[in-house]
Design a protein around this motif. Structure first.
Motif, PDB file in Angstrom:
ATOM      1  N   UNK A 116     -32.531  43.853  32.640  1.00 56.73           N
ATOM      2  CA  UNK A 116     -33.743  43.246  32.095  1.00 56.73           C
ATOM      3  C   UNK A 116     -33.461  42.102  31.135  1.00 56.73           C
ATOM      4  N   UNK A 117     -32.277  41.511  31.220  1.00 56.83           N
ATOM      5  CA  UNK A 117     -31.945  40.380  30.352  1.00 56.83           C
ATOM      6  C   UNK A 117     -31.582  40.773  28.941  1.00 56.83           C
ATOM      7  N   UNK A 118     -31.389  42.060  28.685  1.00 54.05           N
ATOM      8  CA  UNK A 118     -31.070  42.515  27.333  1.00 54.05           C
ATOM      9  C   UNK A 118     -29.597  42.321  26.986  1.00 54.05           C
ATOM     10  N   UNK A 119     -28.777  42.080  27.983  1.00 54.30           N
ATOM     11  CA  UNK A 119     -27.343  41.872  27.767  1.00 54.30           C
ATOM     12  C   UNK A 119     -27.032  40.381  27.762  1.00 54.30           C
ATOM     13  N   UNK A 120     -25.902  39.967  27.177  1.00 49.91           N
ATOM     14  CA  UNK A 120     -25.498  38.560  27.273  1.00 49.91           C
ATOM     15  C   UNK A 120     -24.964  38.273  28.683  1.00 49.91           C
ATOM     16  N   UNK A 121     -25.853  38.218  29.645  1.00 46.74           N
ATOM     17  CA  UNK A 121     -25.536  38.127  31.068  1.00 46.74           C
ATOM     18  C   UNK A 121     -24.734  36.882  31.412  1.00 46.74           C
ATOM     19  N   UNK A 122     -24.910  35.801  30.649  1.00 46.45           N
ATOM     20  CA  UNK A 122     -24.217  34.550  30.945  1.00 46.45           C
ATOM     21  C   UNK A 122     -22.718  34.651  30.702  1.00 46.45           C
ATOM     22  N   UNK A 123     -22.280  35.684  30.001  1.00 44.44           N
ATOM     23  CA  UNK A 123     -20.847  35.875  29.744  1.00 44.44           C
ATOM     24  C   UNK A 123     -20.141  36.598  30.882  1.00 44.44           C
ATOM     25  N   UNK A 124     -20.890  37.001  31.901  1.00 44.70           N
ATOM     26  CA  UNK A 124     -20.307  37.643  33.082  1.00 44.70           C
ATOM     27  C   UNK A 124     -20.475  36.666  34.238  1.00 44.70           C
ATOM     28  N   UNK A 125     -19.347  36.193  34.767  1.00 46.47           N
ATOM     29  CA  UNK A 125     -19.369  35.158  35.788  1.00 46.47           C
ATOM     30  C   UNK A 125     -18.719  35.659  37.076  1.00 46.47           C
TER      31      UNK A 125
ATOM     32  N   UNK B  52     -11.531  46.967  34.132  1.00 47.63           N
ATOM     33  CA  UNK B  52     -11.388  47.470  32.761  1.00 47.63           C
ATOM     34  C   UNK B  52     -11.969  48.873  32.627  1.00 47.63           C
ATOM     35  N   UNK B  53     -12.926  49.207  33.512  1.00 46.10           N
ATOM     36  CA  UNK B  53     -13.535  50.534  33.492  1.00 46.10           C
ATOM     37  C   UNK B  53     -12.849  51.482  34.471  1.00 46.10           C
ATOM     38  N   UNK B  54     -11.728  51.044  35.065  1.00 47.39           N
ATOM     39  CA  UNK B  54     -10.982  51.901  35.983  1.00 47.39           C
ATOM     40  C   UNK B  54     -11.608  52.011  37.354  1.00 47.39           C
ATOM     41  N   UNK B  55     -12.276  50.951  37.800  1.00 53.41           N
ATOM     42  CA  UNK B  55     -12.973  50.974  39.076  1.00 53.41           C
ATOM     43  C   UNK B  55     -12.716  49.673  39.834  1.00 53.41           C
ATOM     44  N   UNK B  56     -13.112  49.661  41.103  1.00 49.57           N
ATOM     45  CA  UNK B  56     -13.091  48.432  41.895  1.00 49.57           C
ATOM     46  C   UNK B  56     -14.518  48.013  42.246  1.00 49.57           C
ATOM     47  N   UNK B  57     -15.497  48.626  41.616  1.00 48.41           N
ATOM     48  CA  UNK B  57     -16.903  48.447  41.983  1.00 48.41           C
ATOM     49  C   UNK B  57     -17.529  47.232  41.306  1.00 48.41           C
ATOM     50  N   UNK B  58     -17.030  46.033  41.631  1.00 46.49           N
ATOM     51  CA  UNK B  58     -17.571  44.827  41.016  1.00 46.49           C
ATOM     52  C   UNK B  58     -19.033  44.605  41.405  1.00 46.49           C
ATOM     53  N   UNK B  59     -19.389  44.997  42.631  1.00 47.19           N
ATOM     54  CA  UNK B  59     -20.792  44.838  43.035  1.00 47.19           C
ATOM     55  C   UNK B  59     -21.708  45.768  42.251  1.00 47.19           C
ATOM     56  N   UNK B  60     -21.201  46.921  41.903  1.00 44.73           N
ATOM     57  CA  UNK B  60     -22.006  47.840  41.097  1.00 44.73           C
ATOM     58  C   UNK B  60     -22.196  47.263  39.689  1.00 44.73           C
ATOM     59  N   UNK B  61     -21.181  46.578  39.183  1.00 43.39           N
ATOM     60  CA  UNK B  61     -21.332  45.895  37.893  1.00 43.39           C
ATOM     61  C   UNK B  61     -22.473  44.890  38.003  1.00 43.39           C
ATOM     62  N   UNK B  62     -22.512  44.145  39.102  1.00 46.13           N
ATOM     63  CA  UNK B  62     -23.605  43.196  39.317  1.00 46.13           C
ATOM     64  C   UNK B  62     -24.961  43.871  39.380  1.00 46.13           C
ATOM     65  N   UNK B  63     -25.014  45.040  40.020  1.00 48.30           N
ATOM     66  CA  UNK B  63     -26.274  45.783  40.088  1.00 48.30           C
ATOM     67  C   UNK B  63     -26.717  46.219  38.690  1.00 48.30           C
ATOM     68  N   UNK B  64     -25.784  46.705  37.901  1.00 44.56           N
ATOM     69  CA  UNK B  64     -26.111  47.116  36.532  1.00 44.56           C
ATOM     70  C   UNK B  64     -26.645  45.923  35.753  1.00 44.56           C
ATOM     71  N   UNK B  65     -25.965  44.780  35.899  1.00 42.21           N
ATOM     72  CA  UNK B  65     -26.394  43.581  35.183  1.00 42.21           C
ATOM     73  C   UNK B  65     -27.790  43.146  35.623  1.00 42.21           C
ATOM     74  N   UNK B  66     -28.056  43.226  36.925  1.00 47.54           N
ATOM     75  CA  UNK B  66     -29.357  42.776  37.420  1.00 47.54           C
ATOM     76  C   UNK B  66     -30.496  43.685  36.979  1.00 47.54           C
ATOM     77  N   UNK B  67     -30.188  44.921  36.649  1.00 50.24           N
ATOM     78  CA  UNK B  67     -31.218  45.873  36.214  1.00 50.24           C
ATOM     79  C   UNK B  67     -31.300  45.984  34.696  1.00 50.24           C
TER      80      UNK B  67
END
Length: 170
Positions: free
Chosen positions: A114-123, A97-112
């Motif tokens: 600090x739990x401020x995002x609704x992380x459970x909605x990303x599977x 959706x962001x025009x990338x193939x960097x799914x692992x980078x999405x995971x890195x962003x999520x892991x950093x």
């Protein structure tokens, strides 16, 4: 001959590394007859790189560069916050959706985050919750009415991605 010397001899490393027969790896390689493709006979084929060079016709996907990593992280945050309760997106869907193939980078962003995002909605792509957060995610799924199905995994469940998938408008 010690194990270290055997390994060095096999790999052809180190000064004086030799085989039990007493010939250096360089001597053995130069003694092989040359082939038409420039490699010596019996040589290992050249190893293909893990990632092929990008094609000029690769499409709209671009890997985020270090200069725009903060921008990418900000866009991941914005998109994850938009996912409505009871719906999910995979790491790969967010990257696409962001025009990338960097799914692992999405995971890195999520892991950093600090739990401020609704992380459970990303599977993960199979509908499994983030690794190590299976127990913490289940109460969120139940509270939001996210469709889950039994699964033969440690968690015992996974999100029904086909029913829970959310796609941003645009």
């Amino acid at each position: 001959m010690t194990l270290r010397r055997v390994v060095q001899a096999v790999l052809g490393r180190g000064a004086g590394s030799s085989t039990p027969e007493g010939t250096d790896a360089a001597e053995r390689a130069s003694a092989r007859p040359a082939r038409a493709d420039g490699r010596s006979e019996g040589a290992m084929p050249a190893r293909a790189s893990a990632r092929p060079a990008p094609s000029p016709d690769a499409g709209p996907f671009e890997e985020p560069q270090p200069d725009d990593a903060e921008d990418f992280a900000g866009r991941v945050h914005e998109l994850v916050v938009e996912i409505p309760p009871g719906r999910t997106m995979t790491y790969g869907e967010i990257a696409a959706a962001l025009g990338s193939r960097a799914s692992r980078m999405v995971g890195q962003v999520m892991s950093h985050s600090g739990g401020t995002l609704p992380w459970w909605r990303v599977v993960r792509s199979g509908g499994h919750p983030p690794l190590g957060h299976e127990e913490a995610a289940l109460p969120h799924y139940e509270a939001e009415g996210t469709p889950v199905v039994p699964a033969g995994t440690i968690a015992g469940y996974r999100v029904d991605v086909a029913r829970a998938r959310w796609t941003p408008e645009g």
